[in-house]
Design a protein around this motif. Structure first.
Motif, PDB file in Angstrom:
ATOM      1  N   GLY A 128     -30.026  13.744  -9.264  1.00  0.00           N
ATOM      2  CA  GLY A 128     -30.262  12.479  -8.631  1.00  0.00           C
ATOM      3  C   GLY A 128     -31.234  11.902  -8.623  1.00  0.00           C
ATOM      4  N   MET A 129     -31.858  12.396 -10.128  1.00  0.00           N
ATOM      5  CA  MET A 129     -33.314  11.209 -10.114  1.00  0.00           C
ATOM      6  C   MET A 129     -32.546   9.867 -10.809  1.00  0.00           C
ATOM      7  SD  MET A 129     -36.212  12.798 -13.254  1.00  0.00           S
ATOM      8  CE  MET A 129     -37.325  14.113 -11.986  1.00  0.00           C
ATOM      9  N   VAL A 130     -34.376   9.283 -10.326  1.00  0.00           N
ATOM     10  CA  VAL A 130     -33.741   7.600 -10.576  1.00  0.00           C
ATOM     11  C   VAL A 130     -34.381   7.138 -11.007  1.00  0.00           C
ATOM     12  CG1 VAL A 130     -33.645   5.617  -9.868  1.00  0.00           C
ATOM     13  CG2 VAL A 130     -32.311   6.786  -8.341  1.00  0.00           C
ATOM     14  N   VAL A 131     -34.272   7.208 -12.779  1.00  0.00           N
ATOM     15  CA  VAL A 131     -35.999   6.720 -13.996  1.00  0.00           C
ATOM     16  C   VAL A 131     -35.574   5.322 -13.676  1.00  0.00           C
ATOM     17  CG1 VAL A 131     -36.588   7.316 -16.192  1.00  0.00           C
ATOM     18  CG2 VAL A 131     -35.603   9.077 -13.840  1.00  0.00           C
ATOM     19  N   ARG A 132     -37.178   4.627 -14.190  1.00  0.00           N
ATOM     20  CA  ARG A 132     -36.577   2.858 -14.258  1.00  0.00           C
ATOM     21  C   ARG A 132     -38.034   3.249 -15.948  1.00  0.00           C
ATOM     22  NH1 ARG A 132     -36.866   2.321  -9.589  1.00  0.00           N
ATOM     23  NH2 ARG A 132     -34.764   1.827  -8.466  1.00  0.00           N
ATOM     24  N   THR A 133     -37.236   2.634 -17.159  1.00  0.00           N
ATOM     25  CA  THR A 133     -38.653   3.048 -17.904  1.00  0.00           C
ATOM     26  C   THR A 133     -38.845   1.389 -18.960  1.00  0.00           C
ATOM     27  OG1 THR A 133     -36.645   2.478 -19.888  1.00  0.00           O
ATOM     28  CG2 THR A 133     -36.353   4.399 -19.128  1.00  0.00           C
ATOM     29  N   THR A 174     -26.860  14.887 -13.622  1.00  0.00           N
ATOM     30  CA  THR A 174     -26.796  13.420 -13.677  1.00  0.00           C
ATOM     31  C   THR A 174     -27.350  13.146 -12.896  1.00  0.00           C
ATOM     32  OG1 THR A 174     -23.985  14.524 -13.438  1.00  0.00           O
ATOM     33  CG2 THR A 174     -24.979  12.025 -12.856  1.00  0.00           C
ATOM     34  N   LEU A 175     -28.659  11.998 -13.340  1.00  0.00           N
ATOM     35  CA  LEU A 175     -29.189  11.088 -13.624  1.00  0.00           C
ATOM     36  C   LEU A 175     -29.344   9.812 -13.872  1.00  0.00           C
ATOM     37  CD1 LEU A 175     -32.394  11.441 -15.465  1.00  0.00           C
ATOM     38  CD2 LEU A 175     -30.264  13.216 -16.212  1.00  0.00           C
ATOM     39  N   SER A 176     -30.184   9.062 -13.057  1.00  0.00           N
ATOM     40  CA  SER A 176     -30.024   7.418 -13.450  1.00  0.00           C
ATOM     41  C   SER A 176     -31.114   7.006 -13.922  1.00  0.00           C
ATOM     42  CB  SER A 176     -29.793   6.546 -12.274  1.00  0.00           C
ATOM     43  OG  SER A 176     -30.414   5.161 -12.039  1.00  0.00           O
ATOM     44  N   ILE A 177     -30.583   6.468 -15.551  1.00  0.00           N
ATOM     45  CA  ILE A 177     -32.280   5.906 -15.947  1.00  0.00           C
ATOM     46  C   ILE A 177     -32.413   4.400 -16.077  1.00  0.00           C
ATOM     47  CG2 ILE A 177     -33.224   6.311 -17.993  1.00  0.00           C
ATOM     48  CD1 ILE A 177     -32.569   8.762 -18.385  1.00  0.00           C
ATOM     49  N   ASP A 178     -32.549   3.535 -15.690  1.00  0.00           N
ATOM     50  CA  ASP A 178     -32.569   1.783 -15.850  1.00  0.00           C
ATOM     51  C   ASP A 178     -30.713   2.045 -15.686  1.00  0.00           C
ATOM     52  OD1 ASP A 178     -34.935   2.006 -17.024  1.00  0.00           O
ATOM     53  OD2 ASP A 178     -34.005   2.383 -18.963  1.00  0.00           O
ATOM     54  N   GLY A 179     -30.778   2.317 -13.959  1.00  0.00           N
ATOM     55  CA  GLY A 179     -28.967   2.071 -13.870  1.00  0.00           C
ATOM     56  C   GLY A 179     -28.096   2.459 -14.468  1.00  0.00           C
ATOM     57  N   ARG A 180     -28.639   3.004 -15.741  1.00  0.00           N
ATOM     58  CA  ARG A 180     -26.925   3.870 -16.114  1.00  0.00           C
ATOM     59  C   ARG A 180     -27.194   5.363 -15.367  1.00  0.00           C
ATOM     60  NH1 ARG A 180     -28.255   3.483 -22.674  1.00  0.00           N
ATOM     61  NH2 ARG A 180     -26.639   5.597 -22.744  1.00  0.00           N
TER      62      ARG A 180
END
Lengths: 160, 648, 352
Positions: free
Chosen positions: C71-76, C5-11
């Motif tokens: 747990g990765m937090v990604v912002r695109t 599970t990771l977070s992409i743009d807050g999702r």
């Protein structure tokens, strides 16, 4: 073999074939083989590249890609002496450009060019690792250091 | 004639096929397998022949590339001739060595055991040196090195400021052994580190020792070496490789060349230890083709090591196998990047690959691979020979050991200087380097090559270590230190580095391929006086994107020279743009040429040589340049014998 | 299967382990621009358009080769990411001819699409441009190296899909280019004109020559069909404009062949509207071919075969079937030979 047939054998090609045979089973043999081929022929004519490709079973596009990637490889014939003028950092700050200018005037060729009499091929290189003697140049395998616009002409005259 | 390598008597039955675990100790302390005072005495006698002492004086003549180009080989020949002529051959020995490091003063020679350093030696000086030193027991004063600051001659080489402040660990042998003789290396404790590792330690213990030493990669990024080895050791694979990166392409760096030319066995021993620790049985040295002498010495060293069984199968009867090969690079700076280097060994275009997978997992031919540069490998024997603690006594908390710097540019003593990590730039440049040439003012030091940055004089007291330099916007890199004075233009230097980076870019990723070109174009425009105010913002923004988005280290670091120059020397950029003025009088398009009427001797040479025909004057009136027609080629300044043409 | 599970743009999104960040985004309909990425080809990571911000990572990592981790937090879409993409596009456009009005790729060009989205004009960096000759040497593929963005997809398609390696990069840095060995024209190279390179080119550097000037993507109806040239059963899209086939393009969804086709399938469709094409059977009468009906033709064939069989026996007849026929047709052909004519002399042109 009769004498007539012997005349047809290109000694350079025989040498190249021997090099290919020596390396054919070796992984990553392309660059060493091309280096040897350039030693034999002085440069890498298209026919030689095709020959190497057939020998090592490597697509010609890949060979051409490699040859044009590395500064060492030449697709055109070179002069009898290869003159590499260093324009690395140390040579740059100690006036390498002026030395180059003098050489260019003296020989009448620019970077990558070969003089009409095939005496010199001029190349600009970035650092030959003799920075302590900047500005420097290398003629064939010999390094010349502490160059000035004056002494460079004298050095050139020693090469036939 | 018997050499150290020959068996002492027929009781010694060891050959590379039947190797002995005590081979190295046998040569220096031996024999081990039988106790015979005669054999022991014979070994000690042979050892003594190698090491200098009063009965066996030695002249170490630097025949590194720099000195060789100044005629060092002629000096070796003349010395041998003269020594034979004087009948001194039994007590004086001439040893051609690798680089002494003092390139500025080359050719140099050192006479041991008296530690006499002679500089700028010419073949004509040889007779006098031999006569004075070995017949009369005196000095040739005029050839001693004179300190430019104190004007005092150095009575020994250790007294010369250039050497006095150095701490030579890696360069310890360079200049004091014949690099073409393995016995010289062994006589100076060579291969003892390997013996320790193979006899007393497990591979994991070797890695732990290297970790404990604090050694970090000397090639640029400064990654901890022991940790790097452990990744490759832990990687799963039936075959592993190690590589020595000797593709020293940074303009202004030549320490790897110095080590390979002067002490090739140190690199081989380091690689052997690393291969044992990692579990590799095959290694490659990837060396620039521009270093023919380094390749030659390495070839000889590998052959000798194979002959005595230090390379090959079942090394020192330990069951450990290692085979070493040389690959000559074909001229591409980017091949210093490890994935590009691997591609090049595989016979491909040297284009870096995306990571992961890292080479430690999938490197050469898809097998786990560990790559370190020459200087890093050459540090390893010292750690295993003397222990991590002794190694770690030098350096700072996070940067241990010593680092070799290539000191070049407008500094008095150019050459190779090895110093403990943490020495200040000021100490290196002014104490070892002897300050700036011709009494000019220091302006900047470019450190770390095309990936590094230019630091101004207010940063001179910065400690040289990995983290401090990176924070300041430069980097240790491979250790090139190019000193610049007031006559160096920082815009021109930034342009120079970008020209280098863009011509060496492999062309794979967009930001580096296109971005370095555009950065160069903007800088070129500025040096030609065509820069606009907004160019600096564009340049800075572009530099940041290239830095943050490029695929490999070349692109990620290519903007450093520009960013550091903009940070510390922004005013010079602004002077080029706003005032159309190059403060260092370098950028030819921004110069004006003027003839000083007081200095002009009215010879007319300038007018005769002017290609634009814009210089007028005659025997009575001083010559004058028509600035509107001048093409700024500089010919007049070049031909004027009286220095009357001023560049402003 | 292990999931992370990771977070992409807050999702918060959940994806199988081993998924790249790019794949994770695309699975969740989060748009990421790419130029060099193609799921059918190896990862190259060169265009740097797919860069994102990931917490704890220095610089802007390319999502196409970065593995998603727990747990990765990604912002695109941060301004830093968008600015960097804009600069990269400016760099590409600065070295690209802006003759979009006449470019065959217009309307289907990835570079133009992103330039539009990121408001890129090509005005920021003005300088030297690549100026290489157009390769117009063959009837099938038009190669304009000046439009090339060096994404390397064609090189990989040629090597990885077609196994030919006719194309590769040559030279380096700003001078890098893509082409056959010695940069020969396609016609003089070892190219077999499968057109795989054309099918993957994101810009107008490689186009179907016969379609040039024939229609814009939005005027064209794509009709998926099976290639009639052989029994392999490749699928592709007929490009139909005003009821006329103007060319063939790959359909990435094609179950048998993906984007791969051969020269006949991809470039041989001009026979459809060829005026020389036979539309009825011909029977030779008095030395001249004369148009006939199918019934006439069939009767004649049956009659002649019957005569041969009667006179010389069934084994005097042999049947050779075509690789252009489907399996079913080939089955019927051997049925005809064995059951109707009564001979085992049946063979197929692709058998050897």
């Amino acid at each position: 073999m009769c004498e007539a047939c012997e005349d047809l054998i290109d000694p350079k090609e025989t040498e190249l074939d021997a090099v290919i045979a020596r390396h054919v089973r070796e992984k990553g043999a392309l660059i060493p083989v091309l280096q040897k081929a350039q030693e034999i022929y002085g440069y890498l004519p298209a026919e030689v590249l095709k020959h190497v490709g057939r020998g090592l079973r490597i697509p010609l596009s890949k060979i051409y890609g490699v040859v044009t990637f590395y500064a060492q490889f030449r697709l055109m014939p070179m002069g009898r002496n290869v003159l590499r003028v260093c324009l690395g950092t140390a040579c740059h700050v100690r006036g390498g450009a002026k030395v180059l200018e003098t050489i260019e005037q003296e020989l009448g060729v620019k970077d990558g060019g070969t003089t009409e009499d095939q005496r010199f091929t001029l190349e600009i290189v970035a650092c030959i690792g003799a920075c302590g003697l900047a500005p420097t140049m290398m003629i064939n395998d010999e390094v010349h250091g502490r160059l000035t616009a004056e002494n460079v002409t004298e050095i050139l005259s020693k090469y036939e | 004639m018997k050499t150290l390598l020959d068996p002492c008597c027929d009781r010694c039955t060891h050959t590379p096929e039947t190797p002995c675990r005590d081979y190295v100790r046998c040569l220096t302390e031996g024999p081990i397998c039988h106790d015979d005072p005669a054999c022991k005495a014979e070994k000690q006698r042979l050892l003594k022949e190698i090491k200098p002492n009063e009965e066996n004086q030695q002249i170490f003549v630097c025949t590194g590339t720099g000195c060789a180009s100044c005629g060092a080989h002629n000096i070796v020949d003349s010395l041998n001739e003269e020594i034979n002529h004087q009948g001194l051959a039994n007590t004086v020995n001439v040893v051609p060595t690798g680089c002494h490091g003092f390139c500025e003063q080359g050719p140099t020679l050192i006479i041991e055991p008296r530690q006499i350093l002679y500089t700028l030696v010419k073949p004509d000086d040889v007779a006098e040196i031999v006569q004075k030193e070995f017949v009369e027991g005196e000095r040739v004063e005029r050839l001693l090195y004179v300190d430019p600051l104190t004007n005092q001659p150095a009575t020994t080489f250790a007294n010369a400021n250039f050497f006095a402040k150095q701490t030579r660990v890696v360069l310890n042998n360079c200049g004091f052994i014949n690099p073409e003789k393995i016995e010289d290396y062994i006589a100076r404790d060579g291969y003892k580190g390997l013996t320790n590792a193979l006899q007393k330690m497990t591979p994991v213990e070797v890695i732990d020792e290297v970790k404990k030493s604090g050694l970090r990669g000397r090639g640029g990024a400064g990654f901890p070496t022991g940790l790097k080895w452990s990744f490759c050791r832990q990687a799963i694979g039936d075959k592993k490789y190690i590589i020595c990166n000797a593709d020293e392409g940074d303009p202004g760096a030549f320490m790897d060349r110095g080590v390979l030319e002067g002490d090739p066995h140190a690199v081989i021993e380091g690689m052997l230890i690393g291969a044992y620790a990692i579990g590799a049985d095959e290694g490659y040295v990837y060396c620039r083709a521009e270093y023919p002498l380094a390749i030659k010495h390495l070839e000889i060293a590998i052959r000798q090591a194979e002959e005595v069984g230090l390379l090959g199968d079942n090394i020192l009867n330990s069951g450990f196998n290692f085979h070493l090969f040389i690959r000559a690079g074909a001229g591409a700076f980017v091949c210093g990047e490890e994935t590009a280097l691997i591609a090049s060994i595989e016979g491909k275009r040297g284009m870096p690959k995306v990571r992961p997978p890292f080479p430690a997992q999938s490197g050469l031919w898809g097998k786990p691979t560990n790559n370190n540069n020459v200087e890093t490998w050459a540090n390893v024997p010292h750690i295993l020979r003397n222990g991590a603690d002794r190694y770690a006594q030098f350096g700072t908390e996070k940067s241990k050991g010593t680092k070799i710097f290539a000191l070049t540019g407008k500094v008095n003593n150019t050459g190779l200087a090895e110093v403990p990590m943490g020495m200040t730039l000021r100490d290196i440049i002014f104490d070892i380097g002897g300050g700036i040439q011709n009494g000019k003012k220091f302006k900047a030091v470019q450190i770390g090559g095309p990936s590094g940055g230019c630091l101004p004089d207010e940063m001179l007291d910065l400690q040289v270590d990995y983290d401090t330099l990176t924070k300041a916007g430069a980097m240790v890199g491979s250790g090139g230190l190019v000193v610049m004075d007031e006559t160096t233009c920082m815009v021109d230097i930034a342009r120079f580095f970008l020209n280098f980076s863009q011509s060496e870019s492999c062309g794979k990723c967009t930001p580096c391929r296109e971005g370095t070109k555009r950065m160069w174009e903007i800088l070129d425009k500025i040096t030609k006086g065509e820069g606009r105010e907004e160019d600096l913002d564009t340049l800075e923004q572009l530099a940041r994107v290239v830095k943050e988005t490029s695929l490999c280290g070349l692109g990620q670091n290519a903007p450093n020279p520009v960013l550091s120059a903009l940070k510390y020397f922004r005013h010079e950029f602004e002077a080029h743009i706003r005032d159309k003025n190059c403060p260092a009088h370098v950028c030819s398009a921004l110069l004006t040429y003027r003839i000083d009427p007081d200095k002009c001797k009215k010879c007319g040479l300038c007018a005769k040589s002017c290609p634009a025909g814009c210089i007028t004057g005659d025997k009575k009136t001083p010559y004058e340049i028509d600035a509107t027609a001048c093409i700024k080629c500089g010919t007049c300044a070049k031909v004027c014998k009286f220095g009357a043409v001023l560049r402003e | 299967m292990e999931w992370i599970t990771l977070s992409i743009d807050g999702r918060t999104v959940t994806v199988p382990k081993g998924t790249t960040v790019l794949e994770a985004c695309r699975m969740n309909n989060i748009p990421i621009p790419t130029l060099c990425h193609d799921p059918e080809l190896s990862n190259y990571g060169s265009c740097r358009m797919c860069i994102v911000e990931i917490e704890g990572m220095r610089n802007l990592p390319p999502s196409c080769v970065t593995q998603a981790t727990q747990g990765m937090v990604v912002r695109t879409q941060t301004s830093k990411v968008r600015n960097a993409r804009t600069t990269i596009l400016e760099l590409l456009v600065a070295n690209h001819p802006l003759d979009c009005m006449t470019c065959q790729k217009m309307g289907d060009c990835a570079l133009a699409e992103y330039a539009y989205e990121y408001r890129v004009t090509g005005e920021v960096f003005k300088g030297q441009r690549r100026e290489l000759p157009l390769d117009d040497s063959n009837p099938f593929i038009l190669r304009d190296p000046n439009k090339c963005i060096l994404c390397g997809k064609c090189v990989r398609a040629c090597e990885e899909i077609q196994g030919r390696s006719v194309l590769d990069f040559s030279f380096r840095g700003f001078n890098a280019q893509v082409g056959p060995a010695f940069n020969l024209p396609y016609s003089e190279s070892e190219c077999v004109f499968c057109g795989s390179c054309v099918s993957v080119c994101p810009v107008g550097a490689l186009t179907e020559k016969k379609m040039v000037g024939q229609g814009r993507p939005w005027e064209v109806e794509k009709v998926q069909t099976t290639c009639p040239f052989c029994g392999t059963g490749c699928n592709f899209d007929l490009n139909v404009k005003d009821g006329k086939v103007i060319g063939v393009t790959s359909n990435p969804e094609a179950p048998v062949n993906g984007k791969a086709l051969c020269v006949k399938g991809r470039f041989g469709m001009d026979l459809i509207h060829n005026s020389e094409r036979l539309t009825t059977p011909l029977i030779k009468k008095d030395g001249e071919f004369v148009e006939a009906t199918w019934d006439e033709a069939m009767d004649l064939v049956a009659q002649k075969l019957g005569e041969v069989k009667q006179e010389h026996g069934a084994d005097a007849i042999a049947v050779l079937s075509s690789a252009r026929c489907t399996n079913e047709e080939n089955f019927l052909m051997q049925k005809l030979a064995r059951a109707v004519i009564g001979t085992n002399n049946i063979d197929h042109c692709a058998r050897t």
